[in-house]
Design an enzyme around this catalytic site. Sequence first.
Site, PDB file in Angstrom:
ATOM      1  N   ASP A 106      60.349 -35.991  15.799  1.00 16.33           N
ATOM      2  CA  ASP A 106      61.037 -34.772  16.214  1.00 16.33           C
ATOM      3  C   ASP A 106      60.054 -33.611  16.045  1.00 16.33           C
ATOM      4  O   ASP A 106      59.273 -33.318  16.945  1.00 16.33           O
ATOM      5  CB  ASP A 106      62.305 -34.628  15.364  1.00 16.33           C
ATOM      6  CG  ASP A 106      63.173 -33.466  15.773  1.00 16.33           C
ATOM      7  OD1 ASP A 106      62.746 -32.686  16.628  1.00 16.33           O
ATOM      8  OD2 ASP A 106      64.287 -33.323  15.235  1.00 16.33           O
ATOM      9  N   VAL A 156      70.213 -37.871  18.789  1.00 13.41           N
ATOM     10  CA  VAL A 156      70.560 -39.209  19.255  1.00 13.41           C
ATOM     11  C   VAL A 156      70.889 -40.129  18.072  1.00 13.41           C
ATOM     12  O   VAL A 156      70.430 -39.895  16.947  1.00 13.41           O
ATOM     13  CB  VAL A 156      69.415 -39.837  20.095  1.00 13.41           C
ATOM     14  CG1 VAL A 156      69.239 -39.101  21.403  1.00 13.41           C
ATOM     15  CG2 VAL A 156      68.097 -39.863  19.310  1.00 13.41           C
ATOM     16  N   ASP A 162      70.741 -42.723  12.612  1.00  8.98           N
ATOM     17  CA  ASP A 162      72.080 -42.461  12.077  1.00  8.98           C
ATOM     18  C   ASP A 162      72.528 -41.024  12.256  1.00  8.98           C
ATOM     19  O   ASP A 162      71.725 -40.119  12.481  1.00  8.98           O
ATOM     20  CB  ASP A 162      72.095 -42.762  10.574  1.00  8.98           C
ATOM     21  CG  ASP A 162      71.409 -41.672   9.759  1.00  8.98           C
ATOM     22  OD1 ASP A 162      70.249 -41.335  10.089  1.00  8.98           O
ATOM     23  OD2 ASP A 162      72.010 -41.154   8.809  1.00  8.98           O
ATOM     24  N   ARG A 168      73.861 -46.690  12.887  1.00  5.75           N
ATOM     25  CA  ARG A 168      72.570 -47.394  12.945  1.00  5.75           C
ATOM     26  C   ARG A 168      72.706 -48.750  13.632  1.00  5.75           C
ATOM     27  O   ARG A 168      71.758 -49.254  14.210  1.00  5.75           O
ATOM     28  CB  ARG A 168      72.022 -47.632  11.532  1.00  5.75           C
ATOM     29  CG  ARG A 168      71.609 -46.359  10.797  1.00  5.75           C
ATOM     30  CD  ARG A 168      70.790 -46.735   9.569  1.00  5.75           C
ATOM     31  NE  ARG A 168      70.698 -45.667   8.587  1.00  5.75           N
ATOM     32  CZ  ARG A 168      69.810 -44.682   8.618  1.00  5.75           C
ATOM     33  NH1 ARG A 168      68.963 -44.592   9.622  1.00  5.75           N
ATOM     34  NH2 ARG A 168      69.781 -43.769   7.662  1.00  5.75           N
TER      35      ARG A 168
END
Length: 184
Positions: A106, A156, A162, A168
Amino acid sequence: MDHRKDAGVTRVLIPEADIHRRIGEIAAELDDDYRDRTPLMVGVLTGAVTFMADLMRAMTVHVIIDFMAVSSYGAATHSSGVVRILKDLNQDVADRHVLVVEDIVDSGLTLNYLLDNLRRRNPASIQVVALLKKDKDDAFGVQVDRIGFHIPDEFVIGYGLDYAGRYRNLPFIGILDPHIFSAK
Ligand code: IMP
């Protein structure tokens, strides 16, 4: 409360079949990279577990696996780059060919810290494979050698990723209903 694991998922972003097809392609490339070597695959807990399990089984070369867990200190220190090691590797990486396996990049902060830390241990080489990379300005300019999918800058879940510890075990990558965030 709805106990179905896909409750709250509004959209499938990457279907299961697409994930597996792409993992096959990446595994073939990694087989080439490590034709005469046994990489030490370092999975970043917890999100990378699913990807790591499928990726290593799609590869044909021998691999050795290990795991690290890292955690940032929260929003206030996030930008200062403070990351904590919660679980270190069980083995020495000196002179090993390290293949870091990440679920998602990210901001790049986590990976940046991890790579700095691993480089100081004098591995023979380091390569990074991430299943997902968010399309955004990469403030940390972090090294990612192989990327499964470039995705929009959205939150997402699934396939290891998660929200509040759940989702998950979805077999696909999905987008969560924004109401789930606000209901917490
Ligand atoms: P970064 O340090 O900002 O690159 O964040 C990396 C970590 O944040 C990942 O390893 C994930 O655990 C978590 N993360 C970032 N984006 C998402 C997301 O969209 N869904 C779930 N977890 C995420």
